[in-house]
Design an enzyme around this catalytic site. Structure first.
Site, PDB file in Angstrom:
ATOM      1  N   TYR A  29       5.516  -8.423 -38.823  1.00 30.61           N
ATOM      2  CA  TYR A  29       4.212  -7.782 -38.592  1.00 30.61           C
ATOM      3  C   TYR A  29       3.619  -8.311 -37.282  1.00 30.61           C
ATOM      4  CZ  TYR A  29      -0.341  -5.695 -39.600  1.00 30.61           C
ATOM      5  OH  TYR A  29      -1.491  -4.938 -39.536  1.00 30.61           O
TER       6      TYR A  29
ATOM      7  N   SER B 177      -3.395  -5.024 -34.226  1.00 31.02           N
ATOM      8  CA  SER B 177      -3.959  -5.967 -35.201  1.00 31.02           C
ATOM      9  C   SER B 177      -4.210  -7.277 -34.487  1.00 31.02           C
ATOM     10  CB  SER B 177      -2.962  -6.211 -36.339  1.00 31.02           C
ATOM     11  OG  SER B 177      -3.364  -7.325 -37.116  1.00 31.02           O
TER      12      SER B 177
HETATM   13  N1  LIG Z   1      -6.820  -2.944 -42.939  1.00 35.16           N
HETATM   14  C1  LIG Z   1      -6.714  -4.022 -42.195  1.00 35.16           C
HETATM   15  O1  LIG Z   1      -7.277  -5.082 -42.533  1.00 35.16           O
HETATM   16  C2  LIG Z   1      -5.940  -3.985 -40.914  1.00 35.16           C
HETATM   17  C3  LIG Z   1      -6.153  -5.005 -39.997  1.00 35.16           C
HETATM   18  C4  LIG Z   1      -5.517  -4.969 -38.765  1.00 35.16           C
HETATM   19  C5  LIG Z   1      -4.678  -3.914 -38.447  1.00 35.16           C
HETATM   20  N2  LIG Z   1      -4.460  -2.934 -39.360  1.00 35.16           N
HETATM   21  C6  LIG Z   1      -3.581  -1.824 -38.935  1.00 35.16           C
HETATM   22  O2  LIG Z   1      -4.340  -0.634 -38.977  1.00 35.16           O
HETATM   23  C7  LIG Z   1      -3.485   0.487 -39.197  1.00 35.16           C
HETATM   24  C8  LIG Z   1      -4.039   1.316 -40.359  1.00 35.16           C
HETATM   25  O3  LIG Z   1      -3.996   0.520 -41.529  1.00 35.16           O
HETATM   26  P1  LIG Z   1      -4.869   0.788 -42.817  1.00 35.16           P
HETATM   27  O4  LIG Z   1      -5.569  -0.456 -43.124  1.00 35.16           O
HETATM   28  O5  LIG Z   1      -5.630   2.051 -42.656  1.00 35.16           O
HETATM   29  O6  LIG Z   1      -3.683   0.929 -43.885  1.00 35.16           O
HETATM   30  P2  LIG Z   1      -3.360   1.945 -45.059  1.00 35.16           P
HETATM   31  O7  LIG Z   1      -4.590   2.422 -45.712  1.00 35.16           O
HETATM   32  O8  LIG Z   1      -2.309   1.252 -45.875  1.00 35.16           O
HETATM   33  O9  LIG Z   1      -2.692   3.176 -44.263  1.00 35.16           O
HETATM   34  C9  LIG Z   1      -1.420   3.074 -43.716  1.00 35.16           C
HETATM   35  C10 LIG Z   1      -0.990   4.473 -43.265  1.00 35.16           C
HETATM   36  O10 LIG Z   1       0.314   4.389 -42.656  1.00 35.16           O
HETATM   37  C11 LIG Z   1       1.083   5.484 -43.152  1.00 35.16           C
HETATM   38  N3  LIG Z   1       2.506   5.197 -43.153  1.00 35.16           N
HETATM   39  C12 LIG Z   1       3.131   4.070 -43.573  1.00 35.16           C
HETATM   40  N4  LIG Z   1       4.465   4.210 -43.467  1.00 35.16           N
HETATM   41  C13 LIG Z   1       4.684   5.459 -42.971  1.00 35.16           C
HETATM   42  C14 LIG Z   1       5.847   6.196 -42.642  1.00 35.16           C
HETATM   43  N5  LIG Z   1       7.080   5.690 -42.797  1.00 35.16           N
HETATM   44  N6  LIG Z   1       5.693   7.451 -42.165  1.00 35.16           N
HETATM   45  C15 LIG Z   1       4.468   7.987 -42.020  1.00 35.16           C
HETATM   46  N7  LIG Z   1       3.326   7.331 -42.293  1.00 35.16           N
HETATM   47  C16 LIG Z   1       3.438   6.088 -42.763  1.00 35.16           C
HETATM   48  C17 LIG Z   1       0.576   5.663 -44.597  1.00 35.16           C
HETATM   49  O11 LIG Z   1       0.842   6.974 -45.028  1.00 35.16           O
HETATM   50  P3  LIG Z   1       1.830   7.377 -46.219  1.00 35.16           P
HETATM   51  O12 LIG Z   1       1.787   6.324 -47.257  1.00 35.16           O
HETATM   52  O13 LIG Z   1       1.309   8.705 -46.630  1.00 35.16           O
HETATM   53  O14 LIG Z   1       3.155   7.483 -45.572  1.00 35.16           O
HETATM   54  C18 LIG Z   1      -0.914   5.455 -44.411  1.00 35.16           C
HETATM   55  O15 LIG Z   1      -1.524   6.670 -44.030  1.00 35.16           O
HETATM   56  C19 LIG Z   1      -2.103  -0.099 -39.476  1.00 35.16           C
HETATM   57  O16 LIG Z   1      -1.328  -0.014 -38.293  1.00 35.16           O
HETATM   58  C20 LIG Z   1      -2.388  -1.547 -39.819  1.00 35.16           C
HETATM   59  O17 LIG Z   1      -1.298  -2.392 -39.508  1.00 35.16           O
HETATM   60  C21 LIG Z   1      -5.058  -2.945 -40.592  1.00 35.16           C
END
Ligand SMILES: NC(=O)c1ccc[n+]([C@@H]2O[C@H](COP(=O)([O-])OP(=O)(O)OC[C@H]3O[C@@H](n4cnc5c(N)ncnc54)[C@H](OP(=O)(O)O)[C@@H]3O)[C@@H](O)[C@H]2O)c1
Length: 257
Positions: A145, A132
């Site tokens: 985070y 991120s």
């Molecule tokens: N969206 C943004 O603006 C943004 C920006 C920068 C970085 N990121 C990073 O990008 C990555 C993907 O994020 P996203 O935006 O796609 O978020 P998201 O839609 O909330 O997806 C998060 C994923 O992580 C999984 N997860 C969370 N805790 C878990 C656990 N204990 N065991 C297994 N799986 C787990 C969730 O699956 P379950 O709920 O099924 O467990 C879900 O599939 C993350 O690392 C996030 O920090 C996001």
């Protein structure tokens, strides 16, 4: 080109957002994809959509992920699962800190520990870490985070050192805001509310833009390592400078931002 060398991928966070899009893209490129998340129903949906192999596993459970990867030769590991919390350390409870360390950092390290040796042996493999902009810039997100994402930035660099001499590639993709459900989870609000607050009327990168970045990095010839891709909305710019002036009990902030 490198896709033709790889057969198998493992994607964490595949039940939602970027992980879902990346798993779908890797399937479209012909890989067998092990899709990991806790939400079994969503993983089944993804299986029906594109034929991933679902694994409903909590990645903070080290014994469970050890069992999951036992006997698997993984060519492309995508550490994408992530959790985020609102507030600063002043509003944190113990779980806020522990969960972010467990999911964002500890699980990624263990998966690398478990999967990298096979890549080294086969002289072939690619690890993609989704970090991120919070790992590189301070903007008042949750301290754990920022810390875990900065740590995975370092892990991505260090892995290249650890894998030196073998054709194992490591790519960090460092996104800014991307249109996913993460903000609904962070704030514990509905997807619709989060959409209105964080995305409506804005020009935000989509999951497909992240999948494009992964595809680009993986598809380069195996003598090329794309070390890092910072992928931000054009209209989201980190930086600026503010300085505080104390007047009595008040702090007046001055400067650009
Ligand atoms: N969206 C943004 O603006 C943004 C920006 C920068 C970085 N990121 C990073 O990008 C990555 C993907 O994020 P996203 O935006 O796609 O978020 P998201 O839609 O909330 O997806 C998060 C994923 O992580 C999984 N997860 C969370 N805790 C878990 C656990 N204990 N065991 C297994 N799986 C787990 C969730 O699956 P379950 O709920 O099924 O467990 C879900 O599939 C993350 O690392 C996030 O920090 C996001």
């Amino acid at each position: 080109m490198a896709f033709s060398e790889y057969k198998t991928a493992l994607v964490t966070g595949a039940s939602s957002g970027m992980g879902w899009g990346i798993a779908e893209r890797l399937r479209a490129k012909g890989l067998t994809v092990h899709a990991v998340g806790r939400n079994a129903e969503k993983l089944e949906e993804l299986k029906d959509l594109c034929g991933v192999i679902p694994h409903a596993v909590d990645i903070s459970d080290t014994a469970a992920i050890t069992e999951l990867v036992d006997g698997l030769d993984i060519d492309v590991l995508v550490n994408c699962a992530g959790v985020s919390r609102p507030g600063s350390i002043l509003q944190s409870d113990a779980f806020d800190i522990d969960e972010q360390i467990d999911v964002n950092l500890r699980a990624g390290l263990h998966l690398c520990r478990l999967i990298l040796p096979g890549m080294m042996e086969r002289d072939s493999g690619h690890i993609v870490n989704i970090t991120s902009m919070a790992g590189l810039y301070e903007f008042g997100g949750h301290i754990a985070y920022h810390a875990t994402k900065a740590a995975m930035h370092t892990v991505s660099r260090q892995l290249r050192v650890d894998a030196f001499g073998r054709r194992v590639r490591v790519t960090e993709i460092s996104p800014g805001r991307v249109e996913t459900d993460i903000f609904a989870r962070v704030e514990n609000i509905s997807s619709e509310e989060a959409k209105a607050k964080y995305f409506e009327g804005m020009e935000m990168p989509q999951v497909s833009d992240i999948a494009d970045a992964v595809e680009y990095a993986v598809d380069t010839p195996n003598y090329v390592n794309i070390g890092m891709i910072e992928l931000l909305p054009t209209l989201q710019v980190p930086g600026g400078l503010r300085t505080g002036k104390r007047v009595g009990d008040e702090v007046i902030l001055t400067g650009k931002k």
